[in-house]
Every structure is written in structure tokens, then in C-alpha cells.
Design an enzyme around this catalytic site. Sequence first.
Site, mmCIF file in Angstrom:
data_model
loop_
_atom_site.group_PDB
_atom_site.id
_atom_site.type_symbol
_atom_site.label_atom_id
_atom_site.label_comp_id
_atom_site.label_asym_id
_atom_site.label_seq_id
_atom_site.Cartn_x
_atom_site.Cartn_y
_atom_site.Cartn_z
ATOM 1 N N GLY A 213 30.217 -15.256 85.266
ATOM 2 C CA GLY A 213 30.649 -14.128 84.411
ATOM 3 C C GLY A 213 31.673 -13.272 85.127
ATOM 4 N N LEU B 65 34.865 -12.751 84.906
ATOM 5 C CA LEU B 65 36.042 -12.111 84.293
ATOM 6 C C LEU B 65 35.703 -10.807 83.582
ATOM 7 C CD1 LEU B 65 38.045 -15.138 82.866
ATOM 8 C CD2 LEU B 65 38.291 -13.999 85.067
ATOM 9 N N GLY B 66 34.493 -10.297 83.800
ATOM 10 C CA GLY B 66 34.114 -9.027 83.176
ATOM 11 C C GLY B 66 34.603 -7.837 83.983
ATOM 12 N N ILE C 76 33.462 -18.294 81.036
ATOM 13 C CA ILE C 76 33.745 -19.187 79.909
ATOM 14 C C ILE C 76 35.046 -18.787 79.216
ATOM 15 C CG2 ILE C 76 31.385 -19.930 79.435
ATOM 16 C CD1 ILE C 76 31.199 -17.679 77.354
ATOM 17 N N ASP D 88 29.744 -22.413 82.105
ATOM 18 C CA ASP D 88 28.878 -21.818 81.092
ATOM 19 C C ASP D 88 27.466 -21.844 81.668
ATOM 20 O OD1 ASP D 88 27.279 -21.179 78.962
ATOM 21 O OD2 ASP D 88 28.284 -22.522 77.545
ATOM 22 N N ILE D 89 26.874 -20.689 81.854
ATOM 23 C CA ILE D 89 25.558 -20.650 82.513
ATOM 24 C C ILE D 89 24.454 -21.271 81.657
ATOM 25 C CG2 ILE D 89 26.036 -18.695 84.035
ATOM 26 C CD1 ILE D 89 24.190 -17.124 81.885
ATOM 27 N N TYR E 234 18.877 -5.984 76.149
ATOM 28 C CA TYR E 234 19.509 -5.961 77.477
ATOM 29 C C TYR E 234 18.492 -5.532 78.541
ATOM 30 C CZ TYR E 234 22.895 -4.383 81.076
ATOM 31 O OH TYR E 234 23.614 -4.185 82.242
ATOM 32 N N LYS F 37 16.695 -7.665 81.563
ATOM 33 C CA LYS F 37 16.881 -7.293 82.972
ATOM 34 C C LYS F 37 15.532 -7.101 83.680
ATOM 35 C CE LYS F 37 21.404 -7.355 83.455
ATOM 36 N NZ LYS F 37 22.104 -8.229 84.402
ATOM 37 N N ILE G 136 29.025 1.824 85.659
ATOM 38 C CA ILE G 136 30.091 1.631 86.652
ATOM 39 C C ILE G 136 31.446 2.024 86.052
ATOM 40 C CG2 ILE G 136 31.206 0.006 88.227
ATOM 41 C CD1 ILE G 136 28.196 0.584 88.819
HETATM 42 N N1 LIG Z 1 29.403 -2.587 84.249
HETATM 43 C C1 LIG Z 1 28.330 -1.822 84.370
HETATM 44 O O1 LIG Z 1 28.379 -0.588 84.175
HETATM 45 C C2 LIG Z 1 27.030 -2.442 84.789
HETATM 46 C C3 LIG Z 1 25.927 -1.599 85.062
HETATM 47 C C4 LIG Z 1 24.718 -2.171 85.396
HETATM 48 C C5 LIG Z 1 24.601 -3.544 85.519
HETATM 49 N N2 LIG Z 1 25.675 -4.334 85.259
HETATM 50 C C6 LIG Z 1 25.512 -5.772 85.357
HETATM 51 O O2 LIG Z 1 26.532 -6.347 86.162
HETATM 52 C C7 LIG Z 1 26.900 -7.622 85.625
HETATM 53 C C8 LIG Z 1 28.399 -7.666 85.393
HETATM 54 O O3 LIG Z 1 28.711 -6.635 84.496
HETATM 55 P P1 LIG Z 1 30.144 -6.511 83.807
HETATM 56 O O4 LIG Z 1 30.289 -5.089 83.460
HETATM 57 O O5 LIG Z 1 31.168 -7.189 84.623
HETATM 58 O O6 LIG Z 1 29.871 -7.325 82.458
HETATM 59 P P2 LIG Z 1 30.962 -7.786 81.359
HETATM 60 O O7 LIG Z 1 30.302 -7.711 80.043
HETATM 61 O O8 LIG Z 1 32.221 -7.041 81.560
HETATM 62 O O9 LIG Z 1 31.205 -9.308 81.767
HETATM 63 C C9 LIG Z 1 30.231 -10.300 81.566
HETATM 64 C C10 LIG Z 1 30.915 -11.651 81.607
HETATM 65 O O10 LIG Z 1 29.927 -12.647 81.290
HETATM 66 C C11 LIG Z 1 30.613 -13.686 80.645
HETATM 67 N N3 LIG Z 1 29.701 -14.575 79.893
HETATM 68 C C12 LIG Z 1 29.132 -14.371 78.687
HETATM 69 N N4 LIG Z 1 28.436 -15.459 78.311
HETATM 70 C C13 LIG Z 1 28.546 -16.359 79.319
HETATM 71 C C14 LIG Z 1 28.066 -17.675 79.523
HETATM 72 N N5 LIG Z 1 27.327 -18.312 78.592
HETATM 73 N N6 LIG Z 1 28.377 -18.310 80.672
HETATM 74 C C15 LIG Z 1 29.136 -17.695 81.616
HETATM 75 N N7 LIG Z 1 29.629 -16.466 81.472
HETATM 76 C C16 LIG Z 1 29.339 -15.796 80.331
HETATM 77 C C17 LIG Z 1 31.606 -12.989 79.721
HETATM 78 O O11 LIG Z 1 32.658 -13.864 79.349
HETATM 79 C C18 LIG Z 1 32.041 -11.811 80.593
HETATM 80 O O12 LIG Z 1 33.262 -12.081 81.249
HETATM 81 C C19 LIG Z 1 26.068 -7.821 84.353
HETATM 82 O O13 LIG Z 1 24.962 -8.633 84.650
HETATM 83 C C20 LIG Z 1 25.622 -6.427 84.000
HETATM 84 O O14 LIG Z 1 24.389 -6.429 83.344
HETATM 85 C C21 LIG Z 1 26.892 -3.816 84.894
HETATM 86 C C1 LIG Z 2 24.445 0.758 82.464
HETATM 87 C C2 LIG Z 2 24.946 -0.628 82.273
HETATM 88 O O1 LIG Z 2 23.989 -1.588 82.419
HETATM 89 C C3 LIG Z 2 26.010 -0.915 81.286
HETATM 90 N N1 LIG Z 2 27.211 -0.212 81.669
HETATM 91 C C4 LIG Z 2 25.633 -0.529 79.878
HETATM 92 O O2 LIG Z 2 25.894 0.593 79.511
HETATM 93 O O3 LIG Z 2 25.095 -1.335 79.171
#
Ligand SMILES: NC(=O)c1ccc[n+]([C@@H]2O[C@H](COP(=O)([O-])OP(=O)(O)OC[C@H]3O[C@@H](n4cnc5c(N)ncnc54)[C@H](O)[C@@H]3O)[C@@H](O)[C@H]2O)c1
Ligand SMILES: C[C@@H](O)[C@H](N)C(=O)O
Length: 374
Positions: A63, A65-66, A90, A107-108, A196, A200, A226
Site C-alpha cells: 500500500g 502509494l498512499g 495496486i 495485491d495483498i 476500520y 485495526k 498524520i
Molecule cells: N494517514 C494517517 O493519518 C494514518 C493514521 C493512522 C494509521 N494509519 C495507517 O497507516 C497505513 C498507511 O496509511 P495511508 O494514510 O498511507 O493510507 P492510504 O489510504 O493513503 O493508502 C493506502 C494504500 O493501500 C492501497 N491498497 C488498497 N487496497 C489494496 C490491496 N488490495 N492491495 C495492496 N494495496 C492496496 C491503496 O491503493 C493505497 O495506496 C494504513 O494502514 C493506515 O491505517 C494512517
Molecule cells: C487516524 C487515522 O487512522 C486516519 N487518518 C483516519 O482518519 O482514518
Amino acid sequence: MPVFRTLSKVAKQALLSTPGCSCQPLTVAVRNISFSPRQVTSDASFHSVSFSETDHPKVLITGGLGQLGVGLAKLLRKRFGKNNVILSDIRKPPSNVFHSGPFIYSDILDYKNLREIVVNNRITWLVHYSALLSAVGEANVALARSVNINGLHNILDIAAEHGLRLFVPSTIGAFGPTSPRNPTPDLCVQRPRTIYGVSKVHAELMGEYYHHRYGLDFRCLRYPGIISADSMPGGGTTDYAVQIFHDAIKSGKFECNLRPDTRLPMMYIDDCLRATLEVMEAPVDTLSMRTYNINAMSFTPEELAQELQKQMPELDVTYDVDHVRQAIADSWPMNFDDSNARKDWGWKHDYDLPELVQTMLNFFGAETLMARAN
Ligand SMILES: NC(=O)c1ccc[n+]([C@@H]2O[C@H](COP(=O)([O-])OP(=O)(O)OC[C@H]3O[C@@H](n4cnc5c(N)ncnc54)[C@H](O)[C@@H]3O)[C@@H](O)[C@H]2O)c1
Ligand SMILES: C[C@@H](O)[C@H](N)C(=O)O
């Protein structure tokens, strides 16, 4: 189920081959023979590749590219070398990401494809970022359940089979309305009301279970919301705290989808990524737990707007509450107690609210100047 059939067969053999050990607990027998949950006998000899302590880890980020993955890859590549960190997703990577280091489709939900990537690239660390976040998860519960829960099962099994160090982020969203919210300690009631959050909590418990049962080196941080400048959030409840900067710079106006007094824990991305590297590198004997809260600051939309208005007095902030997001935010921690992370492995944040705002504005200021110059 093949997993449990294999488990009982291997466990039985282990118990039978040790004289006088009929009272030995199953977990000990299983861990002593390095059993992994989906291991098939014909593959057994491939699972024992060992790496010297001085080798750099070979990292796979799912994942990637998030909002967080590209920044993490950059940090890890600086430390371990460009070719030792593989980003995967993906989606199609933008060309700057594609040309900045190894990228692979993964793809996970495809267990065999994931396993092939781990084997062919001799992966030793897995950072599992794929997920559907809180707001998009509520809009598509079936998909969130599949990616966040079934996908995690694939990751856990592959990590256990191949002796990987596994990082899975959790979140403030793993708590719910019956958790203590101000502050929220590491160990307390966790009854989240989003798919969600439920997924988790499941990840935290499954990872810790695999650690105790199979010796999996599982490490997990509960991230706050974040905030990043050069990557956009993927559909969460804390997204407003990123969007406000984009809208402020673009139009001088921002419409917030949370109430002005909604207090949530937040962190600048550099602190989050550094914490992730630090916990992955922490010596095993410093980790008294496998899942830690980490925090930097807590603020409300009103406080963030006021801090921005110190530098942009003309910024106009209005409120149009999204009831789904507001209900989620109202069930989450207001302040996060991360004293265990600070005590055990020395966690320390660098960015408070004023530094965060200044850093974000500097980034956008530099971008605007560059755009004007071009
Ligand atoms: N960003 C935040 O504020 C935050 C806060 C707490 C926890 N997290 C955790 O950190 C991690 C990364 O967060 P993020 O903000 O980069 O998320 P994001 O939503 O920006 O990115 C998630 C990525 O997962 C990919 N994805 C979806 N389905 C998939 C599949 N079947 N196979 C492979 N990839 C797949 C998507 O294409 C996407 O690029 C997540 O697990 C999230 O729960 C993020
Ligand atoms: C907090 C965190 O997991 C994410 N940024 C959300 O709001 O869903």
C-alpha cells in the site's frame, strides 16, 4: 482448515519425538520447531534462509502509494540503500515515484503473488500499509473488511512463514466511545464503532497472537492523524488537518467538516516515519509490548485555524459538519498517552503545533515560488 490440520500434525510429531514431554504446552513445541501457520511440508527447506546481523534489511512496503508509503520508502532508502526498499501497491505509480527506486505490483489479497515477491526478493522486513481508512471504510464496509482483515491474514502468514520482521500500523481509531479519551492509555477498553477500527484491533490482537504463538517479530504503532505536505490523505476523519493547508494557500478559504472544538491527536509525517524506523530497529529486549501508542500534539480545528491565521490573518474558516466523520471523531481519543513508547525505546516527537504549521507553510511557500519561477 489446512492451517490447523498441519498445525496439529506438526505439533503431534514434535510432542511424540520428545520423550517424556506429554505435559509440554503446545505453543512451546510449535515455536521450538519454527512452525509457520500456512507452511506446507514440501516447502519447508526454503524457509530457513538466515541473514547476518550486519546485512541491511530488504524491505517490502505494501500500500506504498498512499499518504505515508512514498515518504517511508525515501527514509528507509536513505538508511538501507535504494535497492533494498521495494514499494508496492495496486495503483499505477506516478513517474517520479517509479523512477526513484524499485516498485512492484502487489495485491495483498493475492497470497501467492505476495509470497512470490517475498521469496524472489529475499524480503526480511515487511511494512504493511495497505488499508481502507475510517471514512472510506464506512462507505464500503465489504471492501474494508476484505482488505483490512483478509489481507492482513495473508500478510501475517507470509511474515510468519518467512521469518520476517513485520510492521503493521494501528491508529487512534482502534479506540471507541467507551475507551478513556483524555488521555487514552495503551491498555484499556477498545470497542471501536467503525469497520476500520474493528479491523485495526483485530490486527493488533492477531499480530500479538502470532508473536506469542509462532515467534513472529510483530511491531505495531498506533498512529494519530498524520499531516503531510507532499502527499494527500486517503479518506480518513483527520483529513481536514491536511486539506486546510491546501485550501488556505489556494483560495484563502476553508470549509471544515468537523466541529471547531473536535480535539484529536495529530502528528507531522516526519515524526511518524521516524518513529516507524525507530521501533523497527529497537532491540527486542527494549520492547515490553508489541503495540504502542505514539503521539506528538492534540488540537481542534479552531486551534489549528488560529495558528494558521497568525501567518495568514485573512484566512476565512467556516464549518459544515459531516455527520459520519463527526460521529467517528467524537468516539476517538482526544489525547494519547504514549509514555510507554517514550520509556521503552526512547520515542520523542520533534514537531508541536507551531513547528508543524511553519513547516507546512514553508513547503507550500517554496512550491509557489518554484511554480512562479517556471
Ligand atoms: N494517514 C494517517 O493519518 C494514518 C493514521 C493512522 C494509521 N494509519 C495507517 O497507516 C497505513 C498507511 O496509511 P495511508 O494514510 O498511507 O493510507 P492510504 O489510504 O493513503 O493508502 C493506502 C494504500 O493501500 C492501497 N491498497 C488498497 N487496497 C489494496 C490491496 N488490495 N492491495 C495492496 N494495496 C492496496 C491503496 O491503493 C493505497 O495506496 C494504513 O494502514 C493506515 O491505517 C494512517
Ligand atoms: C487516524 C487515522 O487512522 C486516519 N487518518 C483516519 O482518519 O482514518
